[in-house]
Design a protein around this motif. Structure first.
Motif, PDB file in Angstrom:
ATOM      1  N   GLU A   1       0.300  -9.418  16.209  1.00  0.00           N
ATOM      2  CA  GLU A   1       1.682  -9.642  15.790  1.00  0.00           C
ATOM      3  C   GLU A   1       1.866  -9.324  14.307  1.00  0.00           C
ATOM      4  O   GLU A   1       2.851  -8.715  13.930  1.00  0.00           O
ATOM      5  N   LEU A   2       0.899  -9.698  13.490  1.00  0.00           N
ATOM      6  CA  LEU A   2       0.954  -9.386  12.068  1.00  0.00           C
ATOM      7  C   LEU A   2       0.996  -7.872  11.896  1.00  0.00           C
ATOM      8  O   LEU A   2       1.780  -7.341  11.146  1.00  0.00           O
ATOM      9  N   SER A   3       0.156  -7.192  12.607  1.00  0.00           N
ATOM     10  CA  SER A   3       0.111  -5.748  12.591  1.00  0.00           C
ATOM     11  C   SER A   3       1.469  -5.169  12.987  1.00  0.00           C
ATOM     12  O   SER A   3       1.958  -4.235  12.379  1.00  0.00           O
ATOM     13  N   TYR A   4       2.064  -5.743  14.014  1.00  0.00           N
ATOM     14  CA  TYR A   4       3.359  -5.279  14.498  1.00  0.00           C
ATOM     15  C   TYR A   4       4.409  -5.361  13.392  1.00  0.00           C
ATOM     16  O   TYR A   4       5.119  -4.388  13.128  1.00  0.00           O
ATOM     17  N   PHE A   5       4.525  -6.509  12.738  1.00  0.00           N
ATOM     18  CA  PHE A   5       5.532  -6.661  11.690  1.00  0.00           C
ATOM     19  C   PHE A   5       5.227  -5.782  10.480  1.00  0.00           C
ATOM     20  O   PHE A   5       6.136  -5.227   9.866  1.00  0.00           O
ATOM     21  N   ARG A   6       3.966  -5.638  10.146  1.00  0.00           N
ATOM     22  CA  ARG A   6       3.596  -4.758   9.034  1.00  0.00           C
ATOM     23  C   ARG A   6       3.958  -3.309   9.354  1.00  0.00           C
ATOM     24  O   ARG A   6       4.558  -2.614   8.538  1.00  0.00           O
ATOM     25  N   LEU A   7       3.598  -2.866  10.558  1.00  0.00           N
ATOM     26  CA  LEU A   7       3.905  -1.490  10.958  1.00  0.00           C
ATOM     27  C   LEU A   7       5.412  -1.256  11.032  1.00  0.00           C
ATOM     28  O   LEU A   7       5.910  -0.200  10.634  1.00  0.00           O
ATOM     29  N   LYS A   8       6.130  -2.245  11.526  1.00  0.00           N
ATOM     30  CA  LYS A   8       7.581  -2.151  11.609  1.00  0.00           C
ATOM     31  C   LYS A   8       8.193  -2.012  10.211  1.00  0.00           C
ATOM     32  O   LYS A   8       9.056  -1.160   9.976  1.00  0.00           O
ATOM     33  N   LEU A   9       7.713  -2.817   9.271  1.00  0.00           N
ATOM     34  CA  LEU A   9       8.208  -2.754   7.895  1.00  0.00           C
ATOM     35  C   LEU A   9       7.807  -1.441   7.230  1.00  0.00           C
ATOM     36  O   LEU A   9       8.615  -0.806   6.561  1.00  0.00           O
ATOM     37  N   GLU A  10       6.574  -1.028   7.422  1.00  0.00           N
ATOM     38  CA  GLU A  10       6.116   0.230   6.820  1.00  0.00           C
ATOM     39  C   GLU A  10       6.913   1.419   7.348  1.00  0.00           C
ATOM     40  O   GLU A  10       7.265   2.325   6.583  1.00  0.00           O
ATOM     41  N   ALA A  11       7.217   1.424   8.633  1.00  0.00           N
ATOM     42  CA  ALA A  11       8.021   2.505   9.207  1.00  0.00           C
ATOM     43  C   ALA A  11       9.417   2.514   8.584  1.00  0.00           C
ATOM     44  O   ALA A  11       9.949   3.574   8.222  1.00  0.00           O
ATOM     45  N   TYR A  12      10.005   1.336   8.428  1.00  0.00           N
ATOM     46  CA  TYR A  12      11.334   1.210   7.835  1.00  0.00           C
ATOM     47  C   TYR A  12      11.317   1.666   6.370  1.00  0.00           C
ATOM     48  O   TYR A  12      12.193   2.413   5.932  1.00  0.00           O
ATOM     49  N   LEU A  13      10.319   1.202   5.634  1.00  0.00           N
ATOM     50  CA  LEU A  13      10.213   1.600   4.225  1.00  0.00           C
ATOM     51  C   LEU A  13      10.011   3.107   4.110  1.00  0.00           C
ATOM     52  O   LEU A  13      10.594   3.744   3.227  1.00  0.00           O
ATOM     53  N   GLY A  14       9.185   3.667   4.973  1.00  0.00           N
ATOM     54  CA  GLY A  14       8.931   5.105   4.938  1.00  0.00           C
ATOM     55  C   GLY A  14      10.200   5.914   5.137  1.00  0.00           C
ATOM     56  O   GLY A  14      10.385   6.965   4.527  1.00  0.00           O
ATOM     57  N   GLU A  15      11.092   5.392   5.951  1.00  0.00           N
ATOM     58  CA  GLU A  15      12.333   6.094   6.255  1.00  0.00           C
ATOM     59  C   GLU A  15      13.428   5.841   5.217  1.00  0.00           C
ATOM     60  O   GLU A  15      14.203   6.734   4.904  1.00  0.00           O
ATOM     61  N   HIS A  16      13.502   4.624   4.685  1.00  0.00           N
ATOM     62  CA  HIS A  16      14.618   4.255   3.813  1.00  0.00           C
ATOM     63  C   HIS A  16      14.236   3.919   2.368  1.00  0.00           C
ATOM     64  O   HIS A  16      15.090   3.931   1.489  1.00  0.00           O
ATOM     65  N   PHE A  17      12.970   3.577   2.128  1.00  0.00           N
ATOM     66  CA  PHE A  17      12.503   3.191   0.794  1.00  0.00           C
ATOM     67  C   PHE A  17      11.118   3.790   0.521  1.00  0.00           C
ATOM     68  O   PHE A  17      10.175   3.059   0.232  1.00  0.00           O
ATOM     69  N   PRO A  18      10.972   5.110   0.616  1.00  0.00           N
ATOM     70  CA  PRO A  18       9.630   5.690   0.441  1.00  0.00           C
ATOM     71  C   PRO A  18       8.990   5.336  -0.904  1.00  0.00           C
ATOM     72  O   PRO A  18       7.767   5.268  -1.010  1.00  0.00           O
ATOM     73  N   GLU A  19       9.825   5.027  -1.897  1.00  0.00           N
ATOM     74  CA  GLU A  19       9.305   4.660  -3.215  1.00  0.00           C
ATOM     75  C   GLU A  19       8.599   3.308  -3.196  1.00  0.00           C
ATOM     76  O   GLU A  19       7.890   2.958  -4.136  1.00  0.00           O
ATOM     77  N   ARG A  20       8.741   2.543  -2.112  1.00  0.00           N
ATOM     78  CA  ARG A  20       8.124   1.214  -2.029  1.00  0.00           C
ATOM     79  C   ARG A  20       6.911   1.184  -1.084  1.00  0.00           C
ATOM     80  O   ARG A  20       6.357   0.119  -0.840  1.00  0.00           O
ATOM     81  N   MET A  21       6.517   2.328  -0.574  1.00  0.00           N
ATOM     82  CA  MET A  21       5.437   2.387   0.408  1.00  0.00           C
ATOM     83  C   MET A  21       4.093   1.877  -0.118  1.00  0.00           C
ATOM     84  O   MET A  21       3.258   1.446   0.656  1.00  0.00           O
ATOM     85  N   ASN A  22       3.891   1.925  -1.421  1.00  0.00           N
ATOM     86  CA  ASN A  22       2.611   1.480  -1.990  1.00  0.00           C
ATOM     87  C   ASN A  22       2.628   0.031  -2.457  1.00  0.00           C
ATOM     88  O   ASN A  22       1.668  -0.437  -3.056  1.00  0.00           O
ATOM     89  N   GLU A  23       3.702  -0.683  -2.190  1.00  0.00           N
ATOM     90  CA  GLU A  23       3.811  -2.081  -2.608  1.00  0.00           C
ATOM     91  C   GLU A  23       3.140  -2.989  -1.571  1.00  0.00           C
ATOM     92  O   GLU A  23       3.795  -3.735  -0.850  1.00  0.00           O
ATOM     93  N   ASN A  24       1.816  -2.920  -1.530  1.00  0.00           N
ATOM     94  CA  ASN A  24       1.058  -3.641  -0.501  1.00  0.00           C
ATOM     95  C   ASN A  24       1.245  -5.151  -0.543  1.00  0.00           C
ATOM     96  O   ASN A  24       1.303  -5.795   0.502  1.00  0.00           O
ATOM     97  N   THR A  25       1.342  -5.716  -1.726  1.00  0.00           N
ATOM     98  CA  THR A  25       1.540  -7.157  -1.852  1.00  0.00           C
ATOM     99  C   THR A  25       2.873  -7.558  -1.212  1.00  0.00           C
ATOM    100  O   THR A  25       2.939  -8.515  -0.435  1.00  0.00           O
ATOM    101  N   PHE A  26       3.918  -6.817  -1.528  1.00  0.00           N
ATOM    102  CA  PHE A  26       5.237  -7.071  -0.948  1.00  0.00           C
ATOM    103  C   PHE A  26       5.201  -6.910   0.569  1.00  0.00           C
ATOM    104  O   PHE A  26       5.702  -7.766   1.311  1.00  0.00           O
ATOM    105  N   ILE A  27       4.623  -5.818   1.038  1.00  0.00           N
ATOM    106  CA  ILE A  27       4.577  -5.534   2.474  1.00  0.00           C
ATOM    107  C   ILE A  27       3.824  -6.630   3.219  1.00  0.00           C
ATOM    108  O   ILE A  27       4.293  -7.145   4.238  1.00  0.00           O
ATOM    109  N   THR A  28       2.678  -7.020   2.697  1.00  0.00           N
ATOM    110  CA  THR A  28       1.877  -8.068   3.339  1.00  0.00           C
ATOM    111  C   THR A  28       2.624  -9.394   3.356  1.00  0.00           C
ATOM    112  O   THR A  28       2.697 -10.065   4.388  1.00  0.00           O
ATOM    113  N   ALA A  29       3.211  -9.767   2.222  1.00  0.00           N
ATOM    114  CA  ALA A  29       3.935 -11.042   2.132  1.00  0.00           C
ATOM    115  C   ALA A  29       5.130 -11.056   3.081  1.00  0.00           C
ATOM    116  O   ALA A  29       5.361 -12.036   3.795  1.00  0.00           O
ATOM    117  N   ARG A  30       5.889  -9.973   3.113  1.00  0.00           N
ATOM    118  CA  ARG A  30       7.074  -9.919   3.963  1.00  0.00           C
ATOM    119  C   ARG A  30       6.690  -9.924   5.446  1.00  0.00           C
ATOM    120  O   ARG A  30       7.333 -10.593   6.259  1.00  0.00           O
TER     121      ARG A  30
END
Length: 155
Positions: free
Chosen positions: A7-36
């Motif tokens: 489930e954690l993987s699911y939410f991370r992948l879902k967020l990463e896909a969204y960021l890749g499409e709409h916020f590519p400048e935030r793709m390397n913000e691992n702390t933010f991605i993990t926390a969210r």
């Protein structure tokens, strides 16, 4: 334990896909991605524990996952390039130029004038931002020697 990782993987992948499409400048913000992603997972698990259905829990988790990510500078710039410079910048140039424009000081200074909330795109201020960004992009293109934009050939 395996379910939680999945489930954690699911939410991370879902967020990463969204960021890749709409916020590519935030793709390397691992702390933010993990926390969210962790926050979304917690919300999902809490909702299930409280008796909500899986779709309801998914909706609640998604609200947490995408909070503050509904207005995208990237999407705004792509939209301007596609709408205002369609002839000069055919696809896929808008998507390729937008990350460069996001780093431009003039473009950032325009964005900095506005409070970019989740519902900013529906506000009256959005049109002002759009117009200012279009002007900034015209100036950037002129300075970089592309005479068809802002010159005789621009429609």
């Amino acid at each position: 334990m395996e379910t939680t990782k999945k489930e954690l993987s699911y939410f991370r992948l879902k967020l990463e896909a969204y960021l890749g499409e709409h916020f590519p400048e935030r793709m390397n913000e691992n702390t933010f991605i993990t926390a969210r992603a962790d926050e979304a997972l917690t919300t999902y698990c809490d909702a299930i524990a409280q008796g909500f259905s899986h779709p309801e829990a998914e909706t609640m988790a998604s609200e947490v996952l995408y909070q503050g990510l509904h207005f995208s500078k990237y999407d705004t710039l792509v939209s301007i390039l596609e709408n205002e410079f369609e002839k000069e910048l055919p696809s896929p140039l808008p998507e390729r130029l937008t990350p460069i424009l996001l780093k431009n000081k003039a473009v950032q200074s325009v964005f900095d004038k506005y409070e970019l909330t989740d519902d900013f795109g529906a506000s009256p201020e959005y049109e002002k931002l759009y117009t200012e960004l279009t002007g900034a992009i015209v100036l950037i293109i002129e300075v970089n020697g592309l005479p068809t934009i802002g010159g005789e050939n621009m429609t």
